[in-house]
Enzyme design. Structure first.
Site, PDB file in Angstrom:
ATOM      1  N   HIS A  58       0.702  -1.077  -0.091  1.00  0.00           N
ATOM      2  CA  HIS A  58       0.000  -0.092   0.022  1.00  0.00           C
ATOM      3  C   HIS A  58       0.842   1.399  -0.118  1.00  0.00           C
ATOM      4  CE1 HIS A  58      -4.413   1.485   1.110  1.00  0.00           C
ATOM      5  NE2 HIS A  58      -3.664   2.432   0.601  1.00  0.00           N
ATOM      6  N   HIS A  60       1.528   4.836  -2.014  1.00  0.00           N
ATOM      7  CA  HIS A  60       0.962   5.557  -3.207  1.00  0.00           C
ATOM      8  C   HIS A  60       2.072   6.275  -3.839  1.00  0.00           C
ATOM      9  CE1 HIS A  60      -3.176   6.225  -1.760  1.00  0.00           C
ATOM     10  NE2 HIS A  60      -2.635   5.889  -0.813  1.00  0.00           N
ATOM     11  N   ASN A 132      -5.009  14.541   1.603  1.00  0.00           N
ATOM     12  CA  ASN A 132      -4.651  15.017   0.303  1.00  0.00           C
ATOM     13  C   ASN A 132      -3.686  16.003   0.278  1.00  0.00           C
ATOM     14  OD1 ASN A 132      -5.791  13.231  -1.114  1.00  0.00           O
ATOM     15  ND2 ASN A 132      -8.110  14.040  -1.122  1.00  0.00           N
ATOM     16  N   LYS A 134      -1.381  16.725   2.244  1.00  0.00           N
ATOM     17  CA  LYS A 134       0.065  16.326   2.400  1.00  0.00           C
ATOM     18  C   LYS A 134       0.783  16.040   1.128  1.00  0.00           C
ATOM     19  CE  LYS A 134       0.276  16.500   7.198  1.00  0.00           C
ATOM     20  NZ  LYS A 134       1.206  17.493   7.849  1.00  0.00           N
ATOM     21  N   TYR A 135       0.171  15.935   0.210  1.00  0.00           N
ATOM     22  CA  TYR A 135       0.854  15.761  -1.223  1.00  0.00           C
ATOM     23  C   TYR A 135       1.389  16.879  -1.666  1.00  0.00           C
ATOM     24  CZ  TYR A 135      -0.611  11.027  -1.167  1.00  0.00           C
ATOM     25  OH  TYR A 135      -0.925   9.688  -1.214  1.00  0.00           O
ATOM     26  N   HIS A 350      -7.760  -1.680   3.995  1.00  0.00           N
ATOM     27  CA  HIS A 350      -8.144  -1.045   5.363  1.00  0.00           C
ATOM     28  C   HIS A 350      -9.090  -2.012   6.023  1.00  0.00           C
ATOM     29  CE1 HIS A 350      -6.027   2.628   4.541  1.00  0.00           C
ATOM     30  NE2 HIS A 350      -6.694   2.766   3.364  1.00  0.00           N
TER      31      HIS A 350
END
Length: 370
Positions: A58, A60, A132, A134-135, A350
């Protein structure tokens, strides 16, 4: 029928007691066998935690590097390539890397892990919006566009370089493997071609890495922007290029090469957002879903899974690799998501809500759905 079974009081009682019994039996097994297993483990030559195969399933893609690696990369580019033209503004002006940082009032000296602020800390739990954000390095979407996108002014060259560095680290350590997740949105049929071109041009391949395609459930956004006219268009953009690459791999060579590295598909979005309850028996085909309302989770899941089933059958007939369907489910939101995925998915990500649903949790155990 599944909903009735899941909510049946007698079924809930039986499954809860069975799960409790299994858990207690495992605890008893640990008490009785922990020491003997430890001794047996010590007796195995040349094997410990650091030289057994480990797979992170997991990751990204845009966050596959750690924050220190990203910081070093940004500083190196600022020092060695400040005159690279990397960003095109909405006014059509092309900026160099140095000009981008100048406009953001940032210098290489000021950059640190703390100012990057890309670490997913406790503030992101149950907050999909904060996750989101944090990207965006330093909270700036321009830096995300430059360093963490495949489809940008520089054709994703910086992200390609970063990805190769991460894969080289994994290859060097030998025993670490990863499954990177990359998004295909279904906005345009060209998305697959652009992504495949990026893979081939940047030589993205490592034996230690496989890829999983994420499909964000953003039909509502694209419809309101006038990009899509119905849900069927989104499905066509997602799957038609895959069927074409399967039938004619020579004419779609780059996409064919990419698909050989892909192991599955995921469906992602904020599950806590409530969806409108509808009678699925009254729902028409995707071509008739031509309203701004986002389709429910189950509608998405069914049509993605059914298209994947047909695609997998075709690829298996042709001796090609097939794909698993492993969506995000049970992270938050309606319990129906987990029920749907029990029927349709090969696995889930999850599944936090399983602890509140003993019947589904026990069914996942019996069928060994991970």
């Amino acid at each position: 029928i599944m909903s009735a079974i899941v909510n049946d009081p007698n079924a809930r009682t039986v499954c809860f007691r069975r799960l409790t019994l299994l858990s207690e039996r495992f605890e008893l097994f640990l008490i009785l066998n922990e020491e003997s297993e430890r001794i047996e483990q010590i007796g195995v030559p040349h094997r410990d935690f650091y030289n057994v195969r480990k797979v992170d399933t997991h990751v990204h893609h845009s966050s596959c590097m750690n924050q220190k690696h990203l910081l070093r990369f940004i500083k190196r580019k600022l020092k060695q390539n400040p005159e690279d033209k990397v960003f095109k503004s909405k006014q059509g002006q092309v900026w160099t890397l140095a000009e981008v940082f100048q406009n953001l009032n940032l210098t290489a000296y000021e950059l640190s892990v703390d100012t990057l602020n890309v670490h997913a800390d406790q503030s992101t739990f149950h907050r999909f919006d904060r996750f989101n954000l944090k990207y965006n390095p330093c909270g700036q979407s321009e830096l995300r566009e430059i360093f963490l996108k495949t489809d940008n002014y520089i054709k994703g060259s910086y992200l390609g370089e970063l990805t190769r560095e991460v894969m080289a680290d994994l290859t060097e350590t030998k025993y670490q493997h990863a499954e990177f997740r990359i998004s295909v949105y279904g906005k345009s049929p060209d998305e697959w071609r652009n992504l495949a071109t990026w893979f081939v041009k940047n030589e993205i391949y490592a034996d230690n890495v496989r890829w999983l395609i994420q499909i964000p459930r953003l039909y509502e956004v694209y419809y309101k922007l006038g990009i899509l006219n119905c849900f069927q268009e989104m499905l066509d953009n997602l799957f038609t290029p895959l069927f074409e690459a399967t039938i004619n791999p020579q004419e779609n060579w780059e996409l064919h090469q990419l698909l050989q590295q892909v192991v599955g598909f995921d469906s992602v979005d904020d599950e806590s957002v409530p969806s409108v309850r509808i009678d699925y028996a009254q729902c028409g085909p995707p071509a008739e879903w031509d309203v701004s309302l986002n389709p429910p989770y189950a509608y998405y899941a069914y049509h993605v899974a059914s298209n994947l089933k047909v695609l997998n059958d075709l690829r298996e007939m042709r001796g090609l690799n097939t794909f698993k369907y492993r969506p995000h489910a049970g992270e938050a939101g309606d319990h129906e998501h987990l029920t749907v995925c029990f029927l349709l998915a090969d696995g889930i990500n999850h599944g936090l809500n399983l602890r509140k649903m003993p019947v589904i949790q026990y069914l996942f155990y019996l069928t060994q759905i991970g």
